[in-house]
Design a protein around this motif. Structure first.
Motif, PDB file in Angstrom:
ATOM      1  N   ILE A   5     -34.955   5.781  54.432  1.00 42.08           N
ATOM      2  CA  ILE A   5     -35.798   6.829  53.859  1.00 42.08           C
ATOM      3  C   ILE A   5     -35.068   7.582  52.763  1.00 42.08           C
ATOM      4  O   ILE A   5     -35.635   7.871  51.701  1.00 42.08           O
ATOM      5  CB  ILE A   5     -36.263   7.811  54.955  1.00 42.08           C
ATOM      6  N   LEU A   6     -33.808   7.897  52.992  1.00 42.56           N
ATOM      7  CA  LEU A   6     -33.034   8.635  51.989  1.00 42.56           C
ATOM      8  C   LEU A   6     -32.917   7.847  50.684  1.00 42.56           C
ATOM      9  O   LEU A   6     -32.966   8.412  49.595  1.00 42.56           O
ATOM     10  CB  LEU A   6     -31.643   8.978  52.537  1.00 42.56           C
ATOM     11  N   LYS A   7     -32.773   6.526  50.803  1.00 43.71           N
ATOM     12  CA  LYS A   7     -32.706   5.684  49.604  1.00 43.71           C
ATOM     13  C   LYS A   7     -34.006   5.756  48.813  1.00 43.71           C
ATOM     14  O   LYS A   7     -34.004   5.828  47.579  1.00 43.71           O
ATOM     15  CB  LYS A   7     -32.413   4.231  49.996  1.00 43.71           C
ATOM     16  N   GLN A  13     -37.036  10.378  43.438  1.00 40.50           N
ATOM     17  CA  GLN A  13     -36.762  11.784  43.133  1.00 40.50           C
ATOM     18  C   GLN A  13     -37.816  12.721  43.735  1.00 40.50           C
ATOM     19  O   GLN A  13     -38.435  13.538  43.044  1.00 40.50           O
ATOM     20  CB  GLN A  13     -36.682  11.985  41.624  1.00 40.50           C
ATOM     21  N   THR A  14     -38.012  12.603  45.042  1.00 39.55           N
ATOM     22  CA  THR A  14     -38.950  13.461  45.752  1.00 39.55           C
ATOM     23  C   THR A  14     -38.349  13.858  47.090  1.00 39.55           C
ATOM     24  O   THR A  14     -37.354  13.273  47.532  1.00 39.55           O
ATOM     25  CB  THR A  14     -40.298  12.747  45.957  1.00 39.55           C
ATOM     26  N   ASN A  15     -38.954  14.855  47.734  1.00 40.25           N
ATOM     27  CA  ASN A  15     -38.439  15.354  49.007  1.00 40.25           C
ATOM     28  C   ASN A  15     -39.270  14.940  50.208  1.00 40.25           C
ATOM     29  O   ASN A  15     -38.911  15.257  51.345  1.00 40.25           O
ATOM     30  CB  ASN A  15     -38.366  16.887  48.973  1.00 40.25           C
ATOM     31  N   ASN A  40     -41.728  12.106  56.333  1.00 37.18           N
ATOM     32  CA  ASN A  40     -40.342  12.551  56.168  1.00 37.18           C
ATOM     33  C   ASN A  40     -40.280  13.636  55.115  1.00 37.18           C
ATOM     34  O   ASN A  40     -40.745  13.454  53.981  1.00 37.18           O
ATOM     35  CB  ASN A  40     -39.460  11.370  55.755  1.00 37.18           C
ATOM     36  N   THR A  41     -39.722  14.772  55.495  1.00 33.61           N
ATOM     37  CA  THR A  41     -39.579  15.892  54.578  1.00 33.61           C
ATOM     38  C   THR A  41     -38.128  16.346  54.570  1.00 33.61           C
ATOM     39  O   THR A  41     -37.613  16.783  55.596  1.00 33.61           O
ATOM     40  CB  THR A  41     -40.474  17.075  55.008  1.00 33.61           C
ATOM     41  N   LYS A  42     -37.478  16.174  53.446  1.00 37.64           N
ATOM     42  CA  LYS A  42     -36.064  16.545  53.322  1.00 37.64           C
ATOM     43  C   LYS A  42     -35.256  15.862  54.423  1.00 37.64           C
ATOM     44  O   LYS A  42     -35.113  14.665  54.432  1.00 37.64           O
ATOM     45  CB  LYS A  42     -35.907  18.065  53.340  1.00 37.64           C
ATOM     46  N   SER A 125     -38.126  -3.309  48.064  1.00 42.03           N
ATOM     47  CA  SER A 125     -36.707  -3.558  47.774  1.00 42.03           C
ATOM     48  C   SER A 125     -35.857  -3.534  49.041  1.00 42.03           C
ATOM     49  O   SER A 125     -34.794  -4.161  49.086  1.00 42.03           O
ATOM     50  CB  SER A 125     -36.182  -2.523  46.768  1.00 42.03           C
ATOM     51  N   LEU A 126     -36.320  -2.829  50.080  1.00 40.18           N
ATOM     52  CA  LEU A 126     -35.596  -2.788  51.352  1.00 40.18           C
ATOM     53  C   LEU A 126     -35.965  -3.986  52.219  1.00 40.18           C
ATOM     54  O   LEU A 126     -35.121  -4.578  52.874  1.00 40.18           O
ATOM     55  CB  LEU A 126     -35.909  -1.491  52.093  1.00 40.18           C
ATOM     56  N   ARG A 127     -37.258  -4.348  52.214  1.00 40.30           N
ATOM     57  CA  ARG A 127     -37.753  -5.418  53.078  1.00 40.30           C
ATOM     58  C   ARG A 127     -37.357  -6.808  52.609  1.00 40.30           C
ATOM     59  O   ARG A 127     -37.345  -7.749  53.385  1.00 40.30           O
ATOM     60  CB  ARG A 127     -39.282  -5.325  53.178  1.00 40.30           C
ATOM     61  N   ILE A 128     -37.029  -6.951  51.335  1.00 39.71           N
ATOM     62  CA  ILE A 128     -36.838  -8.278  50.754  1.00 39.71           C
ATOM     63  C   ILE A 128     -35.607  -8.991  51.303  1.00 39.71           C
ATOM     64  O   ILE A 128     -35.557 -10.213  51.381  1.00 39.71           O
ATOM     65  CB  ILE A 128     -36.776  -8.167  49.213  1.00 39.71           C
ATOM     66  N   VAL A 129     -34.591  -8.225  51.713  1.00 44.06           N
ATOM     67  CA  VAL A 129     -33.385  -8.802  52.325  1.00 44.06           C
ATOM     68  C   VAL A 129     -33.400  -8.448  53.802  1.00 44.06           C
ATOM     69  O   VAL A 129     -33.531  -7.287  54.172  1.00 44.06           O
ATOM     70  CB  VAL A 129     -32.106  -8.275  51.654  1.00 44.06           C
ATOM     71  N   LYS A 130     -33.262  -9.458  54.654  1.00 43.17           N
ATOM     72  CA  LYS A 130     -33.423  -9.266  56.084  1.00 43.17           C
ATOM     73  C   LYS A 130     -32.104  -8.921  56.778  1.00 43.17           C
ATOM     74  O   LYS A 130     -31.055  -9.472  56.452  1.00 43.17           O
ATOM     75  CB  LYS A 130     -34.006 -10.522  56.735  1.00 43.17           C
ATOM     76  N   SER A 131     -32.200  -8.020  57.759  1.00 45.84           N
ATOM     77  CA  SER A 131     -31.043  -7.644  58.565  1.00 45.84           C
ATOM     78  C   SER A 131     -30.808  -8.688  59.648  1.00 45.84           C
ATOM     79  O   SER A 131     -31.624  -9.587  59.862  1.00 45.84           O
ATOM     80  CB  SER A 131     -31.282  -6.279  59.214  1.00 45.84           C
ATOM     81  N   THR A 132     -29.702  -8.535  60.376  1.00 41.40           N
ATOM     82  CA  THR A 132     -29.381  -9.470  61.462  1.00 41.40           C
ATOM     83  C   THR A 132     -30.483  -9.500  62.512  1.00 41.40           C
ATOM     84  O   THR A 132     -30.888 -10.581  62.975  1.00 41.40           O
ATOM     85  CB  THR A 132     -28.046  -9.068  62.129  1.00 41.40           C
ATOM     86  N   VAL A 133     -30.998  -8.338  62.897  1.00 37.30           N
ATOM     87  CA  VAL A 133     -32.066  -8.269  63.905  1.00 37.30           C
ATOM     88  C   VAL A 133     -33.336  -8.923  63.379  1.00 37.30           C
ATOM     89  O   VAL A 133     -34.017  -9.668  64.095  1.00 37.30           O
ATOM     90  CB  VAL A 133     -32.340  -6.808  64.309  1.00 37.30           C
ATOM     91  N   GLU A 134     -33.665  -8.654  62.121  1.00 38.12           N
ATOM     92  CA  GLU A 134     -34.859  -9.251  61.530  1.00 38.12           C
ATOM     93  C   GLU A 134     -34.751 -10.774  61.497  1.00 38.12           C
ATOM     94  O   GLU A 134     -35.721 -11.489  61.778  1.00 38.12           O
ATOM     95  CB  GLU A 134     -35.069  -8.708  60.121  1.00 38.12           C
TER      96      GLU A 134
END
Length: 349
Positions: A5-7, A13-15, A40-42, A125-134
């Motif tokens: 979320i922070l990424k 550029q939003t909160n 998600n807020t701040k 951009s986050l979903r395109i590369v899979k994690s170990t669990v995925e």
């Protein structure tokens, strides 16, 4: 989840950001049930739901640092939280928001002079590369669909209808405690020339052709597999076209790896089919990304941008379709590696 979320918040550029679709919320939280929104807020994460699923929500998220709001109006609760936290804008992905929710959110934010930022592809951009669990979930989904395909192949015989095979696939998925990731495509005879044929009552005959495009979902992750089988005798023209399609797919699977342009895959497959004289009979792209959705980025299209990255999951599925006669498509789900690929589906050809 918070890191992801922070990424996103930093990129746009939003909160604040709101997710309303089960595909988004399940990807971020792991919860495979819908009916709640994720705001998600701040530095705060809010779960907004109706009273009907409040107990389920509190049980699932009891060990996580979440602010849970069980309210009658989800969109009014979003506005109330934004006002309380003195936030002046909200990021959404309109692709995943239904029209009624979008209108109500937009109207209420406008009334409070809160800016609505609309961007598609927020999570791509986050979903395109899979994690170990995925990857483990994808592998399991591919294992199950491959086993189901092999079982169904052994049971193919004249007299069975497409719809018989269709429901056999669903039955086998149920026995494996998974659901289909898309409606099975069972196409026999001349119907196989239609890439997205809807399973019908047509019965398989002697020396027939059967195309099966099937996939299942395991822990929220999809698999995708297509095989084209010939029952009994296969004529020279059918064998030639099947061989061309398989050679086209094999050429991609042999060389594909991280660092290559995404457009390379389609060009490689298409060049072989065009050289064989079937340029106008390959009527779709060579593949697509697979993950929490059956079709996601990247698209293996002629004009695709970008390069393959390590641990992308994609399909490779060239095909040739002769209208009024038959079609052949062969598809596997693969995982991109630094120096090649891992084929995750394994059903017999």
């Amino acid at each position: 989840m918070k890191e992801k979320i922070l990424k996103i918040l930093d990129k746009y550029q939003t909160n604040s950001i709101l997710f309303t679709n089960i595909k988004e919320t399940s990807y971020l939280t792991g919860a495979e049930f819908g009916g709640f929104w994720l705001l998600n807020t701040k530095d705060k994460t809010h779960i907004i739901c109706s009273k009907m699923i409040e107990t389920q929500i509190r049980q699932y998220f009891e060990k996580q640092d979440m602010c849970i709001h069980a309210e009658l109006s989800l969109y009014k609760t979003v506005v109330k939280i934004l006002k309380q936290d003195k936030i002046n804008d909200l990021l959404i992905n309109p692709k995943y928001m239904n029209a009624a929710d979008f209108i109500l959110i937009n109207e209420n934010l406008s009334h409070e002079k809160i800016n609505l930022i609309k961007k598609t592809g927020i999570l791509d951009s986050l979903r395109i590369v899979k994690s170990t669990v995925e990857i483990e979930n994808l592998k399991k989904a591919c294992q199950i669909v491959s086993e189901v395909c092999n079982t169904v192949k052994e049971e193919l015989k004249p007299g069975l209808s497409e719809i018989d095979i269709h429901y056999k696939v669903i039955e086998l998925f149920a026995k494996n405690r998974v659901t289909e990731s898309f409606t099975p495509i069972i196409a026999s005879g001349t119907n196989s020339a239609n890439p997205h044929h809807r399973s019908s009552n047509r019965k398989i005959t002697e020396n027939d052709i059967v195309m099966m495009d099937i996939g299942c979902m395991y822990n929220g992750y999809c698999s995708d597999l297509t095989r084209t089988y010939f029952l009994g005798k296969i004529n020279n023209n059918q064998k030639r076209i099947w061989d061309i399609v398989k050679s086209s797919q094999s050429a991609v699977l042999k060389e594909i790896k991280a660092g290559l342009p995404v457009s390379w895959a389609d060009k490689t497959a298409r060049d072989i089919i065009e050289a064989a004289g079937y340029k106008d009979k390959f009527i779709h792209t060579t593949g697509h990304g697979v993950g929490i959705e059956i079709h996601e980025m990247p698209s293996l299209a002629p004009n695709a941008e970008g390069i393959f990255l390590t641990y992308m999951a994609v399909t490779v599925e060239p095909g040739i379709y002769i209208e009024g006669e038959f079609g052949v498509r062969i598809e596997d789900t693969i995982l991109i590696k630094e120096s090649g690929c891992e084929v995750l589906t394994s059903a017999v050809y």
